[in-house]
Design an enzyme around this catalytic site. Sequence first.
Site, PDB file in Angstrom:
ATOM      1  CD  GLU A   1      35.039  20.811  64.919  1.00  0.00           C
ATOM      2  OE1 GLU A   1      35.585  19.997  65.378  1.00  0.00           O
ATOM      3  OE2 GLU A   1      34.187  20.925  64.074  1.00  0.00           O
TER       4      GLU A   1
ATOM      5  CE1 TYR B   1      38.681  19.556  64.872  1.00  0.00           C
ATOM      6  CE2 TYR B   1      39.790  20.250  66.786  1.00  0.00           C
ATOM      7  CZ  TYR B   1      38.827  19.963  66.299  1.00  0.00           C
ATOM      8  OH  TYR B   1      37.473  20.213  67.013  1.00  0.00           O
TER       9      TYR B   1
END
Length: 391
Positions: free
Chosen positions: A197, A109
């Site tokens: 993101e 991530y």
Amino acid sequence: MKIHEYQAKEILKKYGLPVPRGGIARTPQEAEQVAKQLAAPKVVVKAQIHAGGRGKGGGIKLASTPAEAAQLAGKMLGMTLVTPQTGPDGRKVQTLLVEECLEIERELYLAVVLDRARERLVLMASPAGGMEIEEVAARTPEKIFREHISPGTGLCDFQARSLAYKLELPQEAVRPFTAIVAGLLRVVNGEDASLAEINPLVLTRQHQVLPLDCKLNLDDNGLFRHKDNLAYRDLSEEDPLEVAASEHGLNYIHLDGNVGCMVNGAGLAMATMDLIKLAGGEPANFLDVGGGASAKSVESAFKIIRSDPKVKAILINIFGGIVRCDRVASGVIEAARKVELDIPVVVRLEGTNAAEAEKLLAGSGLKIEQAKGLADAARKVVALATAASSK
């Protein structure tokens, strides 16, 4: 402004970041053609909507042949995709992204967001990619690593390398990872993004580092500097009332309550919503008509609030500083006469020309209840909305 995954990846490519090979499809035939061009052992067919959790709702499928990609596209296009982020109504799938299927070794991530408390951008990375970051933060917060970026110096090389080592990346992947970190920060600064993101950021078996999925939110206040990004806006993905409000220059967010709110100033709007909650009610919207509200903008705001069938009562809360209260009152009266006024309206006006506004409302002949003070207005509108909902 939210944009689709394929659009976010177009922006990443513009800044030199590597992305998986792929193409968009709006028909089964186009999906088959893209799969043929990729000539990969497998392709992934991904529904393009403004929401996460698409895999859980059946919006991400694997295909072994171009014919199978076309078959899957035929089933997915036009479907209503329901995910944890769409709500029960879901979103209609109109566009697909067909990409090569990668040999994934690890899912990571990576994100860049604004830390408002520290007043600077922060890099966030985690070895728990592919999961919702909120779940990771709640269950295993130690798996989230952060590096704050100084506005004066920008990203330092050691910060990107520090994240790579904390993620325990193999040596061959450190440089590609740090390049993506630096590139993602360039995207945020260059495009006025409020969120960037990548989830997941994948490490392939060949030690490539690639964004498998990407979410970019572009700051509306910066779009005047990036007029080309306006082409990315997908009105079909936005709430119709919010679209209508933006056309009139109004700041509007649709909520689930039954008390409509019309307020000037974002801070006062938030306080109004809090007092409605405190009085036992639920706001149906956030609506800021702005400090320079005119009779025309008030009329437009009134019509937008009335377009929501859940609204059972309306609270108009205006503080007359730049805007005059009598001008707002004139707009309310004009709007109420044009739109069938079949629900109760409570008005609280304070400030410039408040006395004149009270006289205008009192002499209008309309069923508009005036309040003395904000707390009184909240109590009155919640009581009226509750009574109307119980009928």
